[in-house]
Design a protein around this motif. Structure first.
Motif, PDB file in Angstrom:
ATOM      1  N   UNK A 114       0.831  -1.215   0.000  1.00 57.15           N
ATOM      2  CA  UNK A 114       0.000   0.000   0.000  1.00 57.15           C
ATOM      3  C   UNK A 114       0.860   1.257   0.000  1.00 57.15           C
ATOM      4  N   UNK A 115       0.454   2.243  -0.782  1.00 61.05           N
ATOM      5  CA  UNK A 115       1.174   3.515  -0.845  1.00 61.05           C
ATOM      6  C   UNK A 115       0.931   4.314   0.434  1.00 61.05           C
ATOM      7  N   UNK A 134       7.373  -0.874  -5.279  1.00 57.71           N
ATOM      8  CA  UNK A 134       6.604   0.027  -4.414  1.00 57.71           C
ATOM      9  C   UNK A 134       6.404   1.370  -5.104  1.00 57.71           C
ATOM     10  N   UNK A 135       5.178   1.890  -5.037  1.00 55.57           N
ATOM     11  CA  UNK A 135       4.851   3.180  -5.657  1.00 55.57           C
ATOM     12  C   UNK A 135       4.215   4.060  -4.584  1.00 55.57           C
ATOM     13  N   UNK A 170      -3.689   4.371  -5.438  1.00 54.78           N
ATOM     14  CA  UNK A 170      -4.439   3.154  -5.770  1.00 54.78           C
ATOM     15  C   UNK A 170      -3.551   1.991  -6.203  1.00 54.78           C
ATOM     16  N   UNK A 171      -2.241   2.151  -6.118  1.00 56.64           N
ATOM     17  CA  UNK A 171      -1.331   1.144  -6.667  1.00 56.64           C
ATOM     18  C   UNK A 171      -1.426  -0.212  -5.985  1.00 56.64           C
ATOM     19  N   UNK A 172      -1.915  -0.255  -4.733  1.00 48.63           N
ATOM     20  CA  UNK A 172      -2.066  -1.543  -4.046  1.00 48.63           C
ATOM     21  C   UNK A 172      -3.041  -2.445  -4.792  1.00 48.63           C
ATOM     22  N   UNK A 223       4.369  -3.127 -12.907  1.00 48.36           N
ATOM     23  CA  UNK A 223       3.732  -4.419 -13.137  1.00 48.36           C
ATOM     24  C   UNK A 223       4.269  -5.078 -14.405  1.00 48.36           C
ATOM     25  N   UNK A 224       4.459  -4.280 -15.450  1.00 52.15           N
ATOM     26  CA  UNK A 224       5.006  -4.834 -16.693  1.00 52.15           C
ATOM     27  C   UNK A 224       6.426  -5.362 -16.476  1.00 52.15           C
ATOM     28  N   UNK A 225       7.219  -4.635 -15.710  1.00 55.98           N
ATOM     29  CA  UNK A 225       8.587  -5.081 -15.436  1.00 55.98           C
ATOM     30  C   UNK A 225       8.580  -6.430 -14.727  1.00 55.98           C
TER      31      UNK A 225
END
Length: 403
Positions: free
Chosen positions: A160-161, A205-206, A211-213, A243-245
């Protein structure tokens, strides 16, 4: 599948050895530069760090073996603790072998080295443990899995951010989110996956992406193909980079939803070879068209479903392993559209994560639905995700399952 001990041992040793060796070399270089490029500095500093580096390999190996490299913050802690212990032990051994007594004055001197030589070593080690070490460990853990899709059971998750409470809302009113409790609940969710045979992989982690979680929205998995989505809101589009990485690291084939198409993973429900896609406020017709074009050659049939009463399709319905669609009548636009539809008594009960053919994970906010599923012969693993539910999240939103 649980990762074998052989793979854990090999991944842990490779990560530990790499971090220790690179730390040794980087520390030597830093002092070489600080001493005006005097060649004699290299051998002197290398000799000073020799035993510390050996101890670092052993300690980092142990930390990696117990999972410290799975998350960046635990990797940093492991690096700091390893650096302090290894430097004290290594410098102490060098002192004793040099013929000096390990008395109070010597110990005081050893602690003083953390203001110079050993301090640099600890800092470099901590940074490399959280970056290079963690990357090598995770890639090594996943390598054989990526080569054998039959054995693969990986769940991608994302911490979670810090600004989680600022997440976007569409169909619910904003209420206070306890971010500390959310962190604890996220740990419990990850633990539940791991205890039920899934290997978790953290997407980068972002901290500034609220909303990245809800990492499910960034990828749609169709066998060995990962479709990188395009969020329906501009502010969430950067979430797909990490996510792509991670998907690439797993050896997945990459496809993309391109502008002007929008599609979020929460709108995609796979039931066998049928892919239901919610036509929601976040997923548009062009996004569905592009997914259909990607999915058809892979053997999937895409069916568009109207979603007007909730954020995403999978906040209105999910599917049991036998293909039964779970949904709440207040959330589903047309329940008759779906074969084998089962109405559940609680809104929070519409979402399940299939852990195995006999086991599902769901929110503890839906005890009546849990009892209903248990009566149908399923084992239900319940987790508390109340803070994420305040943000229109559910159990499916918090991971991407790679099978």
């Amino acid at each position: 599948m649980t990762v074998s001990w052989g793979r854990r041992l090999a991944s842990s040793f490779l990560a530990a050895l790499t971090v220790a060796v690179v730390t040794h070399a980087a520390s030597m270089f830093l002092f070489f530069v600080s001493q005006q490029y005097q060649a004699a500095t290299l051998s002197q500093v290398s000799e000073f760090y020799f035993f510390a580096t050996l101890f670092s390999v052993v300690l980092l190996f142990v930390f990696a073996l117990v999972g410290a490299f799975r998350r960046w913050y635990t990797a940093i802690i492991a690096g700091v603790v390893t650096g302090i212990i290894a430097c004290l032990a290594g410098s102490g051994l060098t002192t004793v072998l040099g013929g000096f007594a390990l008395d109070a004055a010597t110990i005081s001197f050893l602690w003083g080295t953390f203001l110079s030589l050993n301090g640099v070593y600890v800092i470099v080690l901590a940074i490399l443990a959280a970056t290079i070490g963690r990357a090598i460990y995770n890639r090594a853990i996943a390598f054989r899995t990526a080569q054998n899709p039959i054995e693969r059971r990986i769940a991608l998750v994302r911490m979670p951010a810090g600004n989680l409470a600022d997440g976007q809302l569409t169909h619910v009113e904003r209420t206070t989110v306890d971010t500390e409790l959310a962190d604890t609940q996220w740990d419990g969710y990850v633990s539940a996956l791991e205890k039920n045979g899934w290997t978790t992989r953290e997407v980068g982690f972002a901290d500034t992406m609220a909303d990245s979680v809800f990492v499910e929205d960034t990828l749609v998995l169709l066998g060995d193909t990962a479709v990188v989505t395009r969020a329906g809101t501009e502010s969430r589009r950067a979430e797909t980079d990490g996510a792509e990485e991670t998907a690439r690291d797993l050896g997945l084939h990459i496809e993309r939803i391109m502008s002007p198409g929008t599609l979020e993973g929460g709108d995609v429900l796979k039931v066998g070879s049928t892919v239901y896609v919610g036509r929601s406020s976040r997923t548009n017709a062009e996004g569905i068209r592009q997914l259909r074009a990607i999915a058809a050659p892979l053997g999937y049939h895409v069916v568009a479903v109207p979603v007007t009463r909730a954020l995403h399709l999978k906040t209105t319905m999910t599917a049991l392993p036998d293909g039964t669609i779970l949904g709440h009548p207040d959330l589903v636009d047309d329940p008759a559209f779906f074969p084998h539809f089962l109405a559940v008594p609680e809104r929070e009960g519409v979402a399940v994560v299939v852990l195995s053919e006999n086991t599902v994970l769901m929110s503890s906010s839906a005890p009546a639905t849990a009892a209903l599923l248990e009566d149908r012969g399923y084992t239900v693993v319940s987790v508390d995700i109340s803070e994420f539910e305040k943000l229109e999240g559910c159990v499916t939103c918090l991971s991407v399952r790679v099978r």
